[in-house]
Design a protein around this motif. Structure first.
Motif, PDB file in Angstrom:
ATOM      1  N   ILE A  80     -15.841 -12.714  29.074  1.00 22.93           N
ATOM      2  CA  ILE A  80     -15.634 -14.096  28.665  1.00 22.93           C
ATOM      3  C   ILE A  80     -14.803 -14.171  27.392  1.00 22.93           C
ATOM      4  CG2 ILE A  80     -16.821 -16.161  27.878  1.00 22.93           C
ATOM      5  CD1 ILE A  80     -19.174 -15.121  29.701  1.00 22.93           C
ATOM      6  N   ILE A 116     -31.083 -21.899  24.741  1.00 22.33           N
ATOM      7  CA  ILE A 116     -30.115 -22.218  25.784  1.00 22.33           C
ATOM      8  C   ILE A 116     -28.813 -21.447  25.610  1.00 22.33           C
ATOM      9  CG2 ILE A 116     -31.066 -24.467  26.306  1.00 22.33           C
ATOM     10  CD1 ILE A 116     -28.831 -25.688  24.694  1.00 22.33           C
ATOM     11  N   LEU A 167     -27.858 -18.532  26.724  1.00 24.64           N
ATOM     12  CA  LEU A 167     -27.356 -17.969  27.973  1.00 24.64           C
ATOM     13  C   LEU A 167     -26.741 -19.055  28.848  1.00 24.64           C
ATOM     14  CD1 LEU A 167     -27.300 -15.265  29.395  1.00 24.64           C
ATOM     15  CD2 LEU A 167     -29.430 -15.867  30.502  1.00 24.64           C
ATOM     16  N   LEU A 168     -27.425 -20.201  28.887  1.00 24.03           N
ATOM     17  CA  LEU A 168     -26.931 -21.316  29.697  1.00 24.03           C
ATOM     18  C   LEU A 168     -25.551 -21.747  29.217  1.00 24.03           C
ATOM     19  CD1 LEU A 168     -27.773 -23.298  31.953  1.00 24.03           C
ATOM     20  CD2 LEU A 168     -28.484 -24.853  30.163  1.00 24.03           C
ATOM     21  N   LEU A 194     -23.421 -19.970  27.565  1.00 21.13           N
ATOM     22  CA  LEU A 194     -22.460 -18.915  27.880  1.00 21.13           C
ATOM     23  C   LEU A 194     -21.938 -19.080  29.311  1.00 21.13           C
ATOM     24  CD1 LEU A 194     -21.407 -16.382  26.401  1.00 21.13           C
ATOM     25  CD2 LEU A 194     -23.075 -15.071  27.682  1.00 21.13           C
ATOM     26  N   GLY A 195     -22.869 -19.339  30.238  1.00 24.05           N
ATOM     27  CA  GLY A 195     -22.470 -19.509  31.639  1.00 24.05           C
ATOM     28  C   GLY A 195     -21.592 -20.728  31.834  1.00 24.05           C
ATOM     29  N   VAL A 196     -22.018 -21.863  31.262  1.00 26.72           N
ATOM     30  CA  VAL A 196     -21.241 -23.091  31.418  1.00 26.72           C
ATOM     31  C   VAL A 196     -19.870 -22.932  30.767  1.00 26.72           C
ATOM     32  CG1 VAL A 196     -21.157 -25.534  30.853  1.00 26.72           C
ATOM     33  CG2 VAL A 196     -23.298 -24.516  31.579  1.00 26.72           C
ATOM     34  N   THR A 256     -18.141 -20.232  30.457  1.00 30.01           N
ATOM     35  CA  THR A 256     -17.292 -19.430  31.347  1.00 30.01           C
ATOM     36  C   THR A 256     -16.666 -20.297  32.415  1.00 30.01           C
ATOM     37  OG1 THR A 256     -18.930 -17.718  31.084  1.00 30.01           O
ATOM     38  CG2 THR A 256     -17.260 -17.359  32.737  1.00 30.01           C
ATOM     39  N   MET A 257     -17.516 -21.137  33.052  1.00 29.67           N
ATOM     40  CA  MET A 257     -16.998 -21.962  34.140  1.00 29.67           C
ATOM     41  C   MET A 257     -15.950 -22.942  33.623  1.00 29.67           C
ATOM     42  SD  MET A 257     -20.575 -22.383  36.127  1.00 29.67           S
ATOM     43  CE  MET A 257     -20.190 -23.888  36.909  1.00 29.67           C
ATOM     44  N   VAL A 271     -12.651 -21.142  32.933  1.00 28.98           N
ATOM     45  CA  VAL A 271     -11.908 -20.820  34.152  1.00 28.98           C
ATOM     46  C   VAL A 271     -11.270 -22.082  34.720  1.00 28.98           C
ATOM     47  CG1 VAL A 271     -12.109 -19.990  36.501  1.00 28.98           C
ATOM     48  CG2 VAL A 271     -13.318 -18.830  34.675  1.00 28.98           C
ATOM     49  N   LEU A 272     -12.015 -23.193  34.676  1.00 35.04           N
ATOM     50  CA  LEU A 272     -11.512 -24.406  35.311  1.00 35.04           C
ATOM     51  C   LEU A 272     -10.437 -25.090  34.471  1.00 35.04           C
ATOM     52  CD1 LEU A 272     -14.779 -25.941  36.770  1.00 35.04           C
ATOM     53  CD2 LEU A 272     -12.974 -24.724  37.966  1.00 35.04           C
TER      54      LEU A 272
END
Lengths: 325, 293
Positions: free
Chosen positions: A255, A289, A291-292, A294-296, A298-299, A302-303
């Motif tokens: 990331i 939150i 980790l959450l 971090l995931g969001v 990333t998305m 990318v978008l």
């Protein structure tokens, strides 16, 4: 320009090279002086230690993903093996860190040679196999005899590492990594790597030894995460398979590198610095939150920013491509 | 010893049937979208948690929550497709970016489940009556038999859908040749959304079955099932649903037999080794001749 075209072309190129070199020096000096000032100004050493670690990890990942076009989702394997090599050498063989660390790097390179057959895969196959190989490494190490790896409790190094010593060691590793990658980006090898990434057959036709070039890039990409693992093990004084092979290490590396922009030297550095700060700010306020987010993040990256910060900048100003390392 | 082997074989078939479900949905997705869903395992575990919530809050038995989970996850998949995938094609390198996107989705889902349910392992203490059935010398948990039954029903339904209905035929056509399918007038975006939705629906349902068959699950078990799913679709030849079914059962039996003869940790390595070996030696899968035809 009044010069004849051929001459002006050469002059122009020399001029661009000059700007590139100046920017590279500027980057090197500003990064070095920033981190040198950290202990002097009494800033948070642990935070900056990890910032340097992520800069190194993201930059090394960039050699594989940005320069060579391979996405190793099991990147953590090199890190974990490096961490365990240092831990075992320091704890069991009683070596000093100065000797154990190069051995860790060597272990990373050896592991990359072991994984070398996977380089003939591409895209999804490479990504999946890389993920599985990291799993195999974790399982193998956790099944080694307990006297060697400490079993599920992990290994205590008992190294009495001064935080400041570890800090300077990490800084040394980071500077070597950045210098190597800066050299790589301009070298014949770096150009060959990019050529192979873009079109392996055409590169082969031009006389590039495709397999050998890929292998060299792969070894460079494996060397530095192994060093990072070693330094971190020495710094935290403990290694165990759960943390040393945590997939989150791969996740963060990927990331951070993508956030800055793959394929440039500055990209992963910018990405790692920015995301480390962001991570720190988020961590402080909402540790749960993390980790959450971090995931969001990333998305969203990318978008909305698939080329990363530096990549988007270069897209908007393609003429800067020649100057920016 | 022979009873152990027989037991391993029977359990391998049942576990394999579940792995076949993983493979079926994942290969459908890969075949049509050319996207490898790193988040598949997390979707599956989300299905397990859905069954857990429906059981502990509404008292619904897992078999009743299976269709509910399937419908909810179908809708979620439909929505997620339109939110995530169409933007991907704008980037320079859609394949790499799709890995990263799905990777981000998997972290997000795992973290969301962690926040909602904590890191503890959960299980559903629903008991069938009788708890197990004797078939010859082998005792099988009734829950496992029901799970096997559900997978057979799903497989038959999917077979009917893929081979007998027009949208199903379009899906298979898109797996074979995306461009040609567009040329004959199929709306590939809607078709892809359908594939994503069906794959998510099956994933949710698989999660319910996993809650029935395996002792426990936690927010981080997803990665394990993703990898099993990858192993299965690679063995079956990427994007080949029939191959994925056979490979799933094969892998389930191999895994259960390995755990009869080898220590637990070594049995896990066997799974990874099968994957790496297959990719390096037979990248078209065990039934590669089928995929190439």
């Amino acid at each position: 320009m009044t010069n004849p075209t051929g001459n002006s072309h050469a002059l122009d190129r020399e001029h661009a090279d000059q700007i590139f070199r100046r920017l590279a020096w500027l980057l090197g000096i500003s990064v070095t002086s920033y981190f040198l000032l950290v202990p002097v100004l009494g800033l948070n050493i642990a935070f900056h230690f990890y910032m340097m670690l992520w800069i190194t990890m993201a930059s090394a990942f960039n050699v594989s993903s940005g320069f060579s076009g391979y996405m190793p989702f099991g990147f953590v394997a090199f890190y974990g093996v490096g961490a365990f090599t240092t831990a075992i050498l320091v704890k069991k063989a009683g070596l000093s860190i100065v000797l154990a660390l190069p051995a860790s790097g060597l272990a990373g390179v050896l592991l990359s040679l072991l994984f070398a057959p996977t380089l003939r895969l591409s895209g999804i196959y490479f990504a999946i196999v890389s993920l599985a190989l990291a799993g195999i490494c974790r399982l193998t190490i956790s099944n080694l005899p307990e006297e060697l790896t400490g079993g599920s409790f992990g290994l205590q190094l008992g190294s009495r590492a001064e935080p400041l010593q570890a800090f300077y060691l990490m800084m040394g590793v980071m500077l070597i990594a950045l210098a190597t990658i800066l050299w790589l980006s301009r070298s014949r090898l770096g150009k060959a790597l990019r050529a192979v990434r873009d079109d392996a057959e055409a590169a082969d036709m031009m006389g590039i030894n495709v397999g050998w070039v890929r292998l060299k890039g792969w070894m460079i990409a494996a060397f530095f995460p192994a060093l990072c693992g070693g330094v971190e093990a020495w710094y935290t004084n403990i290694v165990d398979t759960e943390t040393a092979f945590n997939t989150l290490i791969t996740a963060k590396t990927v990331i951070y590198a993508v956030a800055g922009g793959l394929g440039t030297v500055t990209g992963p550095v910018v990405g790692a610095i920015m995301m480390s700060w962001l991570d720190e700010l988020i961590w402080r306020r909402f540790p749960l939150i993390n980790l959450l987010i971090l995931g969001v993040a990333t998305m969203l990256l990318v978008l909305f920013l698939p080329r990363g910060i530096v990549g988007s900048l270069l897209r908007a100003r393609p003429q800067w491509r020649r100057f920016i390392p | 010893m022979s009873i152990l082997i027989l037991n391993g074989l029977v359990n391998g078939l049942i576990v394999g049937a579940i792995y076949a479900m993983l493979g079926l949905s994942l290969s459908l997705l890969y075949g049509v979208l050319r996207v490898v869903n790193f988040a598949h395992g997390e979707l599956v575990i989300a299905g397990s948690f859905a069954a857990y919530v429906l059981f502990s809050v509404a008292g619904l038995p897992p078999l009743a929550s299976a269709p509910i989970a399937a419908v909810c996850f179908f809708l979620f998949g439909w929505l997620a497709y339109y939110l995530l995938i169409p933007r991907l094609s704008r980037s320079d390198d859609p394949e790499t970016m799709s890995f990263l996107l799905m990777y981000g989705l998997s972290i997000t889902l795992a973290a969301a489940m962690l926040l909602a349910f904590g890191a503890d392992s959960r299980s559903i203490d629903y008991e069938f009556n009788p708890v197990s059935l004797a078939i010859g010398p082998v005792y099988i948990a009734t829950a496992r038999l029901y799970a096997l039954g559900v997978t057979i029903v799903i497989t038959l339904m999917m077979g009917w859908f893929l081979f007998r209905t027009l949208p199903g035929k379009a899906l298979r056509a898109a797996q074979m040749n995306r461009e040609a399918t567009q040329i004959v007038g199929v709306n590939i975006v809607r078709l892809s959304a359908l594939a994503f939705a069906i794959a998510s629906g099956i994933a949710g349902l698989t999660g319910v079955l996993i809650a029935l068959v395996f002792p426990a699950f936690n927010p981080f078990s997803g990665a394990e099932y993703s990898i099993i799913g990858f192993i299965v679709i690679v063995l079956g030849g990427l994007g080949n649903p029939v191959g994925a079914l056979i490979a799933g059962i094969f892998y389930g039996v191999a895994e259960q037999m390995a755990s009869v003869f080898l220590p637990q940790a070594l049995a896990q390595i066997v799974g990874f080794a099968i994957l790496v070996g297959t990719i390096l030696l037979r990248p078209t899968g065990l039934f590669g001749w089928r995929a190439m035809r």
